[in-house]
Design an enzyme around this catalytic site. Sequence first.
Site, short mmCIF file in Angstrom:
data_model
loop_
_atom_site.label_atom_id
_atom_site.label_comp_id
_atom_site.label_asym_id
_atom_site.label_seq_id
_atom_site.Cartn_x
_atom_site.Cartn_y
_atom_site.Cartn_z
N GLU A 205 -5.83 -21.48 2.94
CA GLU A 205 -5.66 -22.77 3.63
C GLU A 205 -4.20 -23.20 3.56
OE1 GLU A 205 -8.53 -25.39 1.74
OE2 GLU A 205 -9.78 -25.14 3.52
N GLU A 210 -7.72 -24.60 8.02
CA GLU A 210 -8.73 -25.21 7.16
C GLU A 210 -9.98 -24.34 7.18
OE1 GLU A 210 -8.67 -27.97 5.19
OE2 GLU A 210 -10.78 -27.78 4.65
#
Length: 545
Positions: A205, A210
């Site tokens: 990430e 994400e």
Amino acid sequence: MASRKMTIRVVLDTNYAELVLDVGKVTFGEKNRKKMKDCQLRKKQNENVSQPVVALLNSGGGVCRAEIENENYSYEKDGIGLDLENSFANIVSFVSKYLDFMQQGKCFLIFVKSWSSETSGLRIATLSSNLYKRDITSVKVMNATAALEFLKDRLETGEGFSLIPKSPPKRYRFDVQEESSMKALAADFFNRMQLRYREKLTFTESTHVEIKDYSTDKLLQRIKDILPQYVSAFANTHGGYLFIGLSEKNQEVTGFKAEKSDLDKIEKEIEQCISKFPVYHFYIEKKKINYSCKFLEVYDEESLCGYVCALKIELFCCAVFAKKPNSWHVKDNQVMQLTVEEWGQLMLDPEPMPSEKVTYVPEILYEKLFSQHKGLAQLIHNEIGSVRQGTLIFSKSWSLDLGLQENQKVICDTLLIAQDRPPVLYTFLRELNKELKGYSIQTALTLKKKLVKIGGYSGKVCVMTKIYSSEESSTLIEGNIRLLHDSSLSAIYPKSYTLITTQTMSDLKKALFIVLKRLGTLNDQFDSEISQHLSDNQYGLLSEE
Ligand SMILES: [Zn+2]
């Protein structure tokens, strides 16, 4: 949704000369609020108090009135309640600067001062901007100050419009790792069609990536819950990828089980959801939120065992909100939420509201003059009726202030420096005397010269003159005053000489301040008004001898 309908009522029948908002029943006191079993009600009450407080801040101030729900409440013993206090502290930087609290029997009153933009630079108070940003691996809502900074940056750089991607910098070393390489790896991953179950990820990430590992259970609901903030954050922060079905913990592909029909449903829901996000555009060209959604197949050996939902969100031209900004005002006797456009315009409006008034200085002198000459106040009132902003500087004799001869026939002079018109020197005479036109023009001429030579005023300017006199007695009485001379009728100037903007008005006042200071005829009030606005350069002019 609480924001759509409000139980808040504008109280019209009140003893206060204020805007009073009735917010209904509220539980007060830290212990009592903590004891509240209904969390939803507690939250609702908090909104019912904090939203009207914001509305009052944004609408010139007022009083927020609540009915105390709990028995035997005492403000002195029980306090307000931490959740309410936190909300207030979230709205204003210093609660005591804006809010005062008072209990009157069963009523709890919150006195709200009008919002001031002086220190924060923010024109309005906002509970939540609902604008999200991506800070490395976390998604955060921008506070009002950050939101303003973001909007200004976007407006100035127009980076949402740069369609040509910047070419990557040349690499001289191979062991350099940057965020952009993580984005590139995520892009490669996004473009794949098939994945292997428990395949290790090559990226983690970052600002642009994400990862969520949701199981099939409530998958759709969870996507819908997180979508607003992630789409807003990525669209506002250079775009990014949201992958659902990857394990962040193990850095591997997990996938979720789904039927083909589920995938269609997810895709449609995402599309509907994204089309509803409020956006604010600065430019005429209005783009849509650009994104693509796809499902990557996950294989265990030879068999299809699940999917990864991959969402690519592009940098947006302007601003994307997760929902309407949480800011309120009072309009047509109703507490209303600001629209995205209203909020955006108010946030970006660079000019503070004009104070729409004319200041008279010095107070002691004009009050004395007004009491001695009953017609003077009305006359001046009529004269400056259409002036929005300006300063009227009274003097026993401007001529004496400028180092010229005084004339005993003059009651007083007053100089008007205002917006949208050239400065006017008014002279008020005890008796009819046409000869004194020359006196008045001489004073105006000297004033203009000194503004330029001593005061350092560099713009084009003219000083108009106007003479009034008493017709019979030696005092100015209403109905007994005559206009003797008005230079604006005969001395016509180019437009550039009469164009007084807020800036030139301020420059003129500064120059005048320096002139009077150097001549030693400055009065205190004018001093304090102007001296704080002087630049270093102008202070230099002052000390020059
Ligand atoms: Zn736009």
